[in-house]
Design an enzyme around this catalytic site. Structure first.
Site, PDB file in Angstrom:
ATOM      1  N   GLY A 131       0.830  -1.209   0.000  1.00 55.98           N
ATOM      2  CA  GLY A 131       0.000   0.000   0.000  1.00 55.98           C
ATOM      3  C   GLY A 131       0.856   1.247   0.000  1.00 55.98           C
ATOM      4  N   GLU A 248      12.472  -4.678  -3.904  1.00 54.18           N
ATOM      5  CA  GLU A 248      11.530  -4.834  -5.020  1.00 54.18           C
ATOM      6  C   GLU A 248      12.282  -4.803  -6.351  1.00 54.18           C
ATOM      7  OE1 GLU A 248       8.217  -2.108  -5.042  1.00 54.18           O
ATOM      8  OE2 GLU A 248       7.310  -3.115  -6.756  1.00 54.18           O
ATOM      9  N   SER A 372       8.962   3.618 -12.332  1.00 54.77           N
ATOM     10  CA  SER A 372       9.078   3.609 -13.801  1.00 54.77           C
ATOM     11  C   SER A 372      10.548   3.735 -14.235  1.00 54.77           C
ATOM     12  CB  SER A 372       8.267   4.779 -14.382  1.00 54.77           C
ATOM     13  OG  SER A 372       8.871   5.992 -13.975  1.00 54.77           O
ATOM     14  N   GLU A 374      11.928   5.980 -16.006  1.00 54.89           N
ATOM     15  CA  GLU A 374      12.467   7.345 -15.829  1.00 54.89           C
ATOM     16  C   GLU A 374      12.925   7.542 -14.385  1.00 54.89           C
ATOM     17  OE1 GLU A 374       9.527   6.652 -17.267  1.00 54.89           O
ATOM     18  OE2 GLU A 374       9.979   7.195 -19.344  1.00 54.89           O
TER      19      GLU A 374
END
Ligand SMILES: Cc1cc2nc3c(=O)[nH]c(=O)nc-3n(C[C@H](O)[C@H](O)[C@H](O)COP(=O)(O)OP(=O)(O)OC[C@H]3O[C@@H](n4cnc5c(N)ncnc54)[C@H](O)[C@@H]3O)c2cc1C
Length: 389
Positions: A131, A248, A372, A374
């Site tokens: 979350g 991650e 992302s 970028e």
């Protein structure tokens, strides 16, 4: 590589004896076993493979045995990964808890948090969701607004999360909440563990164009969370989140090593490649060489980690290169296959051809999730190259 303790031979023998043959074939997304309090198996082979790996502590081979792990050192873990890869063994289970939260709890959790949560992850009994993102806080995560106000031994949480992968199936969420609205934006954030059964939580799946629903919106309406569920200290959640995001990225950069569903896309494209001209074959050879260079770089990074060098910042490079490379490879296959590479369902196409289309779409996802491309470039600029923010 020297193998002083015979671990490689033992591991290979054990895998050969215990991994059922159907669990040595490429996995599709529909076949992934997501461990939870309600783990679902499609067949006995999946269940047997899950139970055998669980009982050996090999869902989490590097975790200490007291928390249900395998107690392996870094070299042995790598050997296990290599042997599973060589035999084509599927991952026995998937869980964000194991990939991302577990390592953070091992480092920063209280003894109580470790005892409560780690064994359940190690035995595949609790599914976790993340979350973090909110409607106006994705890349700019520090702008998050979900509020947690202290009331005695509890926090009262109000607000909304979005893009929560499988929020509707999770037992627990690790979340970022704002505990000090007056502080500078990175400083008033706390990392909280939230039981998804707590009253006041509403999960609304977001239906996708495919008709499936992998994401949810999660609403918090006066949700009471014990203060003992804070990880890393009140208002100190940003540094905890950064560690979690390092894990991650590391998990995402391992996708070509069997971490994600993968079909032999090249096999599907083989007939088209045979007919394609030298220019296409040359481009494909380039893509395969990039893939091989990435695998070698991954190996070098593991060896640096074994030598206790800090490789956490390199995770951004690995995540960026891996996800962009996969994306480029599937773009190329699509171009070579033409219209057949765009088939989604229907007669006259092989299952592998349909999968090329699905996996091509999925490669887009991986360049966004987990930060992302970028944002990875920004991280590389700051943390690897040392450029100003
Ligand atoms: C498959 C998938 C699963 C996900 N699962 C979860 C989950 O379980 N839990 C969770 O919390 N979130 C999850 N997310 C959300 C994900 O973390 C966000 O989508 C991601 O961080 C980008 O945020 P955003 O969508 O708000 O886009 P934005 O932040 O609005 O970005 C839009 C575009 O602007 C670019 N951009 C933004 N800021 C900058 C900058 N400073 N410099 C250069 N370019 C910039 C981005 O690269 C992007 O191209 C998931 C996303 C996907 C795709």
């Amino acid at each position: 590589m020297s193998e002083p303790d015979g671990f490689r031979a033992e591991t290979r023998a054990w895998l050969e004896a215990n991994c059922p043959a159907p669990m040595r074939t490429p996995i599709t997304s529909a076949e992934m076993v997501w461990s939870s309090s309600r783990t679902v198996f499609l067949d006995d082979d999946q269940r047997v493979w899950f139970e055998r790996m669980r009982d050996r502590g090999w869902f989490v081979p590097g975790w200490p045995r007291e928390y249900g792990g395998g107690g392996l050192d870094a070299r042995q873990q790598r050997v296990l990964e290599q042997e599973m890869l060589a035999l084509g063994c599927r991952q026995p289970q998937y869980n964000l808890g194991v990939w991302m939260l577990g390592p953070v709890l091992l480092e920063l959790g209280t003894d109580e948090q470790k005892r409560e949560h780690l064994p359940k992850m190690a035995r595949g009994q609790a599914r976790w969701c993340q979350g973090f993102s909110e409607p106006n806080a994705g890349s700019d995560l520090a702008s998050l607004r979900t509020a947690a106000v202290r009331d005695g031994d509890e926090f009262v949480v109000n607000g909304q999360k979005i893009w929560t992968s499988y929020g509707d199936r999770a037992d627990w969420m690790y979340a970022l909440v704002r505990t000090d609205p007056a502080a500078k934006k990175q400083e008033g954030i706390t990392f909280l563990l939230i039981d998804m059964k707590t009253p006041g939580i509403t999960v609304r799946p977001i239906e996708l164009i495919s008709g499936k629903s992998e994401f949810s919106q999660v609403f918090f309406d006066d949700v009471r969370v014990p203060v003992r569920n804070v990880v890393g200290g009140v208002d100190r959640g940003w540094s905890v989140a950064k560690k979690l995001l390092d894990h991650e990225r590391a998990a995402m950069s391992k996708f070509t090593e069997g971490g994600a569903p993968s079909h032999d896309a090249l096999a599907a494209a083989a007939p088209y490649l045979a007919a394609a001209g030298p220019v296409w074959r040359d481009r494909l050879a380039g893509a395969l060489m990039d893939q091989q260079a990435f695998a070698l770089t991954t190996r070098r990074m593991h060896e640096m980690a074994q030598a206790r060098q800090d490789v956490s910042a390199l995770g951004a490079i690995m995540k960026l290169v891996q996800t962009e490379q996969e994306s480029a490879k599937y773009e190329l296959l699509q171009q070579v296959m033409g219209q057949r590479g765009l088939s989604w369902e229907g007669d006259g196409y092989t299952a592998e051809e349909h999968d090329v289309c699905r996996l091509w779409l999925y490669t887009k996802v991986y360049t966004i999730a987990g930060g992302s491309s970028e944002i990875q470039l920004n991280l590389i600029a700051r943390r690897v190259l040392g450029l100003p923010g």
